[in-house]
Scaffold this active site. Structure first.
Site, mmCIF file in Angstrom:
data_model
loop_
_atom_site.group_PDB
_atom_site.id
_atom_site.type_symbol
_atom_site.label_atom_id
_atom_site.label_comp_id
_atom_site.label_asym_id
_atom_site.label_seq_id
_atom_site.Cartn_x
_atom_site.Cartn_y
_atom_site.Cartn_z
ATOM 1 C CG LEU A 530 -1.969 -1.081 1.310
ATOM 2 C CD1 LEU A 530 -2.669 -1.035 2.663
ATOM 3 C CD2 LEU A 530 -2.984 -0.933 0.188
ATOM 4 N N GLY A 531 2.025 1.211 0.604
ATOM 5 C CA GLY A 531 2.862 2.400 0.694
ATOM 6 C C GLY A 531 4.066 2.151 1.560
ATOM 7 C CD GLN A 532 9.058 1.772 2.506
ATOM 8 O OE1 GLN A 532 8.575 0.859 1.838
ATOM 9 N NE2 GLN A 532 9.980 1.569 3.430
ATOM 10 N N GLY A 533 6.327 3.955 4.821
ATOM 11 C CA GLY A 533 6.410 4.967 5.862
ATOM 12 C C GLY A 533 7.758 4.940 6.545
ATOM 13 N N GLY A 536 8.421 1.505 7.842
ATOM 14 C CA GLY A 536 8.681 0.467 6.859
ATOM 15 C C GLY A 536 7.494 0.336 5.920
ATOM 16 C CB VAL A 538 1.758 -0.107 4.972
ATOM 17 C CG1 VAL A 538 0.383 -0.525 5.504
ATOM 18 C CG2 VAL A 538 2.469 0.761 5.993
ATOM 19 C CE LYS A 552 2.488 1.698 10.414
ATOM 20 N NZ LYS A 552 2.456 2.875 11.317
ATOM 21 C CG ASP A 649 5.416 12.496 11.911
ATOM 22 O OD1 ASP A 649 5.644 13.584 11.336
ATOM 23 O OD2 ASP A 649 5.705 11.397 11.414
#
Length: 840
Positions: A530-533, A536, A538, A552, A649
């Site tokens: 789904l994405g990168q945070g 790490g 997801v 996650k 954040d």
């Protein structure tokens, strides 16, 4: 003098005469008081000193009648905003042009028609031959004695349909007087209508809307010395607003407010209580109204049931615990007015109302939270929650109780009616139920015993062995998890650590099998990513029961990942709110550390907001809903949760959106817990995202609730504009988004900040409100920023707001940082979360 010159001079004088007599100056039609020698005639108005209000003759739209009334001067709208009417029951004919408002020989104000017949009079008890009338800037039309200064009569003691600032509604128990608002019959007929607004004689009182003077249509809930409990929009900081006064000597109980000159409340001809406000150079708009939904209508669910609004529109009624619908047939049709009835008789009832000390098990109390408390309460002496509960338990007539700060002990002895469940806030109600309703009845015990006898020892033994093996396996996983955290505790001496004793025990979280996660995410397939945070990657997953999840996964090369994992896993399990993402559990297997969340199908806010093609999908209504959701989520973190949490954040990529575009705050890896007695803290390890960090935090490491307020302000301006604060440019100038917004605001052009994809499909007053709040939140000094309760109040209501101050840093380049490369972790595909910075 030549004949031609004489002719020109005469013509000139004649022209001036015509101009002055046929087109008189507007000011000549205005007077500032009425005396025995100066009446108010048609074509004239009586002005207040600052020209806020005026008194005069008016004719409603499409009406054949004429009235004397008070209205706001110079309205923006085409129709007058009339706030008081004198002869509402005895109108003048619209053709009567000779009527006057004058002072008679006995000192009374008299409205005379063209034939000098009295149509309306003030009827003062003591005659005066030195009286005069004037209009004040608060809209109060007063008849006074010019010598003594005594007020002989005033409109504030004879309200019409409108409640003005500094006016009063209420009652006098000694004289029997009631000061109530009465609706117009129709929008164009000011004669008395069917609805009235006033205060109840209960202690504490509540505001009520009645139909025909007796049937309740809406109520505010009891007054707790700062607000009405049944109006969630009223927060304790609403101190610039309403005030309830009890004068024991005079015998009066009155409600008043002071929110500014251009604010008023009125009861419409349809029975809706509305608060309207006008900003500078804008038309009137509705800031609040009630009832505003089906749930707010009085007693919609009947006795012993509560009303709940689902997804803003759908309404549902539910019986309180221990009660069932009185008529299942009517209930299934959506007719809930019959309410519910008790399923199990109370021991008190069995003993004819005497103390339940003999025979059977005592009745117990069940707690229901976030409620608008029922009507017909009684205030009793106990002064604390424990003694309030004991009082109710010892009195069989008491079927429910609530202890409310600012009020005391409230009890109910009759049917519980007009209960509403709020999404958050509200009060706790303790309801008396039969013992079996809370611990299970005898029939259930008999069934269990029978099943046990039939199943036999063998089956029970097998189930017991299976349970033991499962428990041992679960204990092993919990032990591994606890050992893992013990290692972190021993190896991490950072001052930013959360104290373990303050947090949820990790053993209370659901522990998922690693194999289950592999199957759910298709071995962490790239197609499921789904994405990168900063933590790490997801991944999207699906459990065996079909439930979709987001997984996650701790990145091996994330320098701060272990601490963030621990922080988020323990902290978010303690927090539960509709505007926070829900943590379902975790998984620790060898080097793999996973957090499992509810799945958000619409990804994050930045996915829409900063994409030129997708941001048009965010209508203004959706954006405004997101702003409210995020604000309430932060308010929960700061003030309403069991812990006091600073997120640190907040940004668009950390706001997730569910299927209905409701906002959910996520990513608590950098969050910190504050003690109740501490307002700010200092750290040498500054974490967060550039562009969202407050100046005092970015440069000095000082953070507090106001740090989150600053981040929220940036996010709010981004949502309004559709622009990123970190990459904003305006006509080749390196103005920040905040500075650009302030410049437009200071030049009275705030609406130019709005995202152009919204075109004209937005509410200008809501946009201006959001920009004001955004600028207030992003002020340079923390002390100037509002708190989150104040932010939520300002977003929810049109109240007077302070003016924001000019930002010190106009360009993005004005504030520079030395970034330590080894301490930077990627936050998403389009912005970075910084885990350590130093100002210079």
């Amino acid at each position: 003098m030549h004949a031609k010159d004489r002719y020109c001079r005469v013509l000139g004088f004649f022209s001036i005469f015509v101009l002055f007599h046929c087109f008189p100056s507007p000011c000549c039609c205005a007077i500032y008081n009425i005396t025995s020698s100066q009446a108010l005639s048609q074509g004239q108005t009586l002005l207040s000193a600052s020209k806020i209000f005026e008194v005069g003759f008016f004719t409603p739209t499409n009406s054949g009648n004429k009235y004397v009334g008070i209205w706001f001067n110079k309205p923006i709208s085409t129709s007058k905003v009339v706030v008081w009417v004198a002869n509402k029951e005895n109108p003048l004919a619209v053709t009567d042009s000779a009527a006057t408002l004058t002072i008679g020989s006995n000192g009374n104000l008299n409205l005379l028609d063209g034939k000098e017949n009295s149509v309306w009079s003030t009827d003062i008890p003591v005659p005066s031959n030195t009286s005069f009338a004037e209009l004040f800037d608060n809209g109060n039309f007063v008849l006074k004695d010019s010598i003594s200064g005594q007020v002989l009569w005033q409109t504030f003691e004879h309200p019409s349909d409108t409640f003005l600032s500094k006016a009063k509604i209420g009652f006098n128990v000694k004289t029997g007087e009631r000061f109530v608002l009465t609706s117009w019959k129709t929008e164009t007929d000011p004669s008395p209508g069917n609805f009235t607004v006033g205060l109840s004689h209960q202690r504490p009182p509540q505001a009520l809307v009645w139909i025909n003077g007796s049937t309740r249509r809406w109520r505010s809930g009891p007054w707790d010395n700062t607000k009405f409990l049944g109006v969630p929009q009223m927060y304790p900081i609403y101190l610039s607003g309403f005030k309830l006064t009890d004068d024991v000597d005079q015998g009066t109980t009155t409600l008043s407010f002071d929110i500014g000159d251009y604010y008023h409340m009125f009861i419409s001809s349809e029975g809706v209580l509305k608060a309207k406000k006008k900003e500078k150079d804008t038309d009137w708009y509705t800031a609040w109204q009630a009832p505003n939904s089906t749930c707010e209508a009085y007693g919609v669910c009947g006795p012993y049931a509560f009303c709940k609004t689902i997804e803003l529109e759908s309404t549902v009624c539910k019986c309180l615990k221990g009660f069932v619908p009185k008529s299942k047939e009517e209930w299934s049709k959506g007719n809930w007015t019959g309410g519910c009835v008790r399923r199990t008789k109370l021991l008190c009832e069995k003993n004819n109302g005497s103390s339940a000390s003999s025979g059977g098990k005592k009745d117990r109390f069940w707690k229901k939270s976030t409620l608008k408390l029922p009507d017909f309460y009684t205030l009793v002496p106990p002064v604390d929650a424990d003694s309030c509960g004991r009082w109710c338990r010892s009195n069989c007539s008491c079927i429910a109780f609530a202890f409310v700060d600012g009020i005391g002990c409230l009890i109910w002895s009759n049917d519980l009616i007009d209960i509403q469940e709020f999404p958050d806030g509200g009060q706790d109600l303790f309801l008396r139920l039969a013992h079996s309703e809370l611990v299970g009845g005898q029939q259930l015990k008999k069934v269990i015993i029978s099943l046990a006898a039939i199943c036999g020892t063998a089956i029970l033994g097998g189930l017991f062995l299976a349970w033991c093996r499962l428990r041992a396996k679960q204990d092993g996983k919990i032990k591994d998890t606890m050992n893992y955290f013990d290692l972190i505790e021993k190896s991490d001496n950072s001052r930013d650590n959360l104290r373990r004793k303050e947090l949820h025990d990790p053993s209370e979280l659901a522990i998922f099998e690693y194999d289950t996660m592999l199957v759910a995410t298709n071995n962490f397939s790239i197609s499921n990513k789904l994405g990168q945070g900063g933590f790490g990657p997801v991944y999207k997953g699906k459990l065996k029961d079909g439930k979709e999840i987001a997984v996650k996964r701790l990145s091996c090369n994330s320098g701060q990942g272990i601490e963030e994992f621990k922080n988020e896993m323990i902290l978010i399990s303690k927090l539960q709110h509709r505007s926070l993402v829900k943590l379902m559990g975790c998984c620790i297997y060898e080097e793999e550390k996973l957090l499992i969340y509810e799945f958000m199908p619409n990804k994050s806010l930045d996915f829409f907001l900063f994409d030129p093609r997708r941001r048009s999908e965010l209508s203004w209504a959706t954006r405004f809903k997101i702003i409210h959701g995020v604000a309430k989520g932060i308010l929960y973190l700061h003030r309403d949760s069991c812990l006091r949490v600073i997120h640190r954040d907040l940004k668009a990529s950390n706001i997730l959106l569910d299927a209905k575009m409701n906002a959910k705050i996520s990513d608590f890896g950098l969050a910190r817990i504050f003690e109740e007695t501490i307002d700010l803290a200092n750290t040498q390890r500054v974490v967060g995202t550039l562009g969202y960090m407050s100046p005092e935090y970015a440069m000095g490491g000082i953070f507090s609730e106001k740090s989150d307020v600053y981040s929220f302000g940036v996010l709010l301006l981004e949502i309004v504009s559709g622009k990123k604060n970190n990459s904003f440019h305006y006509r080749d100038q390196q103005l920040s988004l905040i500075a650009h917004a302030w410049q437009l605001w200071s030049e009275c052009r705030p609406l130019e900040l709005i995202d152009e994809t919204l075109a004209d499909s937005y509410c200008s007053s809501e946009v201006i409100r959001c920009i004001d709040v955004g600028l207030l939140c992003t002020q340079d000094h923390a002390i100037d920023r509002p708190t989150m309760p104040q932010v939520v109040l300002m977003l929810s209501n049109e109240i007077d707001r302070p003016k924001p101050k000019q930002p010190l840093f106009y360009s993005q380049g004005s504030l520079k940082f030395d970034l330590k490369p080894q301490s930077v972790t990627k936050g998403s595909t389009n912005e970075a979360t910084i885990s350590m910075i130093e100002g210079r």
